[in-house]
Design an enzyme around this catalytic site. Structure first.
Site, PDB file in Angstrom:
ATOM      1  N   HIS A 124      56.259  29.908  44.665  1.00 46.01           N
ATOM      2  CA  HIS A 124      57.261  28.863  44.496  1.00 46.01           C
ATOM      3  C   HIS A 124      58.638  29.522  44.373  1.00 46.01           C
ATOM      4  O   HIS A 124      58.794  30.486  43.614  1.00 46.01           O
ATOM      5  CB  HIS A 124      56.964  28.049  43.243  1.00 46.01           C
ATOM      6  CG  HIS A 124      57.916  26.907  43.073  1.00 46.01           C
ATOM      7  ND1 HIS A 124      57.850  25.760  43.841  1.00 46.01           N
ATOM      8  CD2 HIS A 124      58.974  26.749  42.259  1.00 46.01           C
ATOM      9  CE1 HIS A 124      58.829  24.948  43.486  1.00 46.01           C
ATOM     10  NE2 HIS A 124      59.534  25.524  42.533  1.00 46.01           N
ATOM     11  N   ASN A 182      55.715  34.480  54.463  1.00 44.92           N
ATOM     12  CA  ASN A 182      54.917  35.015  53.343  1.00 44.92           C
ATOM     13  C   ASN A 182      53.483  35.305  53.789  1.00 44.92           C
ATOM     14  O   ASN A 182      52.904  36.324  53.408  1.00 44.92           O
ATOM     15  CB  ASN A 182      54.921  34.031  52.165  1.00 44.92           C
ATOM     16  CG  ASN A 182      56.162  34.166  51.312  1.00 44.92           C
ATOM     17  OD1 ASN A 182      56.330  35.162  50.610  1.00 44.92           O
ATOM     18  ND2 ASN A 182      57.052  33.193  51.393  1.00 44.92           N
ATOM     19  N   LEU A 226      51.884  19.723  39.336  1.00 45.69           N
ATOM     20  CA  LEU A 226      52.650  20.427  40.368  1.00 45.69           C
ATOM     21  C   LEU A 226      53.451  21.608  39.803  1.00 45.69           C
ATOM     22  O   LEU A 226      54.249  21.422  38.870  1.00 45.69           O
ATOM     23  CB  LEU A 226      53.609  19.429  41.041  1.00 45.69           C
ATOM     24  CG  LEU A 226      54.455  19.982  42.180  1.00 45.69           C
ATOM     25  CD1 LEU A 226      53.599  20.314  43.382  1.00 45.69           C
ATOM     26  CD2 LEU A 226      55.563  18.993  42.546  1.00 45.69           C
ATOM     27  N   ASN A 268      49.805  30.027  44.415  1.00 47.71           N
ATOM     28  CA  ASN A 268      50.934  29.452  45.140  1.00 47.71           C
ATOM     29  C   ASN A 268      52.154  30.312  44.891  1.00 47.71           C
ATOM     30  O   ASN A 268      52.299  30.897  43.809  1.00 47.71           O
ATOM     31  CB  ASN A 268      51.213  28.029  44.636  1.00 47.71           C
ATOM     32  CG  ASN A 268      52.405  27.391  45.338  1.00 47.71           C
ATOM     33  OD1 ASN A 268      52.531  27.480  46.568  1.00 47.71           O
ATOM     34  ND2 ASN A 268      53.289  26.759  44.592  1.00 47.71           N
ATOM     35  N   MET A 306      53.317  22.692  52.224  1.00 46.81           N
ATOM     36  CA  MET A 306      54.227  21.682  51.677  1.00 46.81           C
ATOM     37  C   MET A 306      53.566  20.317  51.466  1.00 46.81           C
ATOM     38  O   MET A 306      54.261  19.296  51.433  1.00 46.81           O
ATOM     39  CB  MET A 306      55.463  21.559  52.576  1.00 46.81           C
ATOM     40  CG  MET A 306      56.231  22.869  52.749  1.00 46.81           C
ATOM     41  SD  MET A 306      56.704  23.688  51.194  1.00 46.81           S
ATOM     42  CE  MET A 306      58.148  22.712  50.764  1.00 46.81           C
ATOM     43  N   ARG A 307      52.264  20.288  51.309  1.00 44.10           N
ATOM     44  CA  ARG A 307      51.572  19.053  50.944  1.00 44.10           C
ATOM     45  C   ARG A 307      51.105  19.156  49.499  1.00 44.10           C
ATOM     46  O   ARG A 307      50.577  20.205  49.098  1.00 44.10           O
ATOM     47  CB  ARG A 307      50.340  18.804  51.830  1.00 44.10           C
ATOM     48  CG  ARG A 307      50.591  18.813  53.312  1.00 44.10           C
ATOM     49  CD  ARG A 307      51.590  17.790  53.767  1.00 44.10           C
ATOM     50  NE  ARG A 307      51.194  16.423  53.494  1.00 44.10           N
ATOM     51  CZ  ARG A 307      51.993  15.382  53.681  1.00 44.10           C
ATOM     52  NH1 ARG A 307      53.247  15.554  54.104  1.00 44.10           N
ATOM     53  NH2 ARG A 307      51.557  14.169  53.422  1.00 44.10           N
ATOM     54  N   GLY A 360      55.628  30.743  58.059  1.00 41.61           N
ATOM     55  CA  GLY A 360      54.596  31.614  57.514  1.00 41.61           C
ATOM     56  C   GLY A 360      55.025  33.049  57.276  1.00 41.61           C
ATOM     57  O   GLY A 360      54.198  33.959  57.359  1.00 41.61           O
TER      58      GLY A 360
HETATM   59  C1  GAR Z   1      58.978  29.946  50.798  1.00 40.34           C
HETATM   60  O1  GAR Z   1      60.281  30.128  50.333  1.00 40.34           O
HETATM   61  C2  GAR Z   1      58.091  29.403  49.695  1.00 40.34           C
HETATM   62  O2  GAR Z   1      58.391  29.912  48.428  1.00 40.34           O
HETATM   63  C3  GAR Z   1      58.405  27.934  49.771  1.00 40.34           C
HETATM   64  O3  GAR Z   1      58.498  27.652  51.152  1.00 40.34           O
HETATM   65  C4  GAR Z   1      58.939  28.828  51.835  1.00 40.34           C
HETATM   66  C5  GAR Z   1      57.960  29.111  52.957  1.00 40.34           C
HETATM   67  O4  GAR Z   1      58.421  30.130  53.778  1.00 40.34           O
HETATM   68  N1  GAR Z   1      57.400  27.167  49.155  1.00 40.34           N
HETATM   69  C6  GAR Z   1      57.632  26.007  48.518  1.00 40.34           C
HETATM   70  O5  GAR Z   1      58.722  25.509  48.437  1.00 40.34           O
HETATM   71  C7  GAR Z   1      56.394  25.374  47.917  1.00 40.34           C
HETATM   72  N2  GAR Z   1      56.749  24.196  47.211  1.00 40.34           N
HETATM   73  P1  GAR Z   1      57.425  30.884  54.767  1.00 40.34           P
HETATM   74  O6  GAR Z   1      56.689  29.807  55.578  1.00 40.34           O
HETATM   75  O7  GAR Z   1      58.319  31.689  55.645  1.00 40.34           O
HETATM   76  O8  GAR Z   1      56.491  31.705  53.958  1.00 40.34           O
END
Ligand code: GAR
Length: 195
Positions: A109, A14, A144, A107, A90-91, A12
């Protein structure tokens, strides 16, 4: 004041940046952090920051995405968010769930969409010989990683990069981009931001 719910699956980082930014003159406030994984490190961090949390373990609903989403919906509807931010969630969400929040679910990405929707974005960028990589914040639509972009930030791909070094470089930019986009979005500004 807009009410923001954040969905996470992991550490988490972000989410933490979004929570840290939602103070003072920010047009939004966090009302919920929810995760599909009760062990997600971000849940404890959110609670430490005084934000209500919920955990709905997707593994309790094997092969039943609709039932998982119904359970996830409960704390979300109780929190009455105006905006939902997916932050490392991630779901894959069903079209029905997405449509309920269409136009107000964001979102982040880790690629320069429309390049590399889905997983393993950094390895794919390196394998393709790309000289630039980055991250995109976009509106979530049923397809997606295909909704309209609200912001992008770029980084160089450097000689010797592997997926981990590139991911770390991109993540620094994610932490700048997502708070900046949410701030604009919550104040009604939907013009794409380029960092
Ligand atoms: C981040 O890099 C985000 O962009 C990615 O997962 C990571 C989460 O990091 N998201 C995806 O790949 C979505 N398909 P965090 O939990 O430290 O924010």
């Amino acid at each position: 004041m807009k009410r923001v719910a954040i969905l996470i699956s992991g550490g988490g980082s972000n989410m933490i940046r979004l929570l840290q930014d939602m103070t003072g003159d920010h047009p939004a406030r966090p009302v919920l952090v929810a995760s599909n994984d009760p062990q997600a490190g971000g849940l404890a961090r959110a609670a430490d920051m005084g934000v209500p949390t919920a955990a709905i373990d997707h593994r309790a609903f094997p092969r039943d995405r609709a039932a998982f989403e119904q359970a996830l919906l409960e704390p979300i509807l109780q929190a009455e968010p105006d905006i939902i931010c997916l932050a490392g969630f991630m779901r894959i969400l069903t079209p029905g769930f997405v449509q309920r929040f269409q136009g107000r679910m964001l979102n982040i990405h880790p690629s320069l969409l429309p390049k590399y929707p889905g997983l393993d974005t950094h390895a794919r960028a390196i394998a393709a010989g790309d000289t630039q990589a980055g991250c995109t914040v976009h509106l979530v639509t049923p397809e997606l990683d295909a909704g309209p972009a609200l912001g992008q930030a770029r980084v160089p791909v450097l000689p010797g990069d592997d997926a981990a070094t590139l991911a770390a470089r991109v993540l620094v930019q994610e932490h700048r981009l997502y708070p900046a986009v949410l701030r604009r979005f919550a104040s009604g500004d939907r013009t794409p931001l380029v960092l």
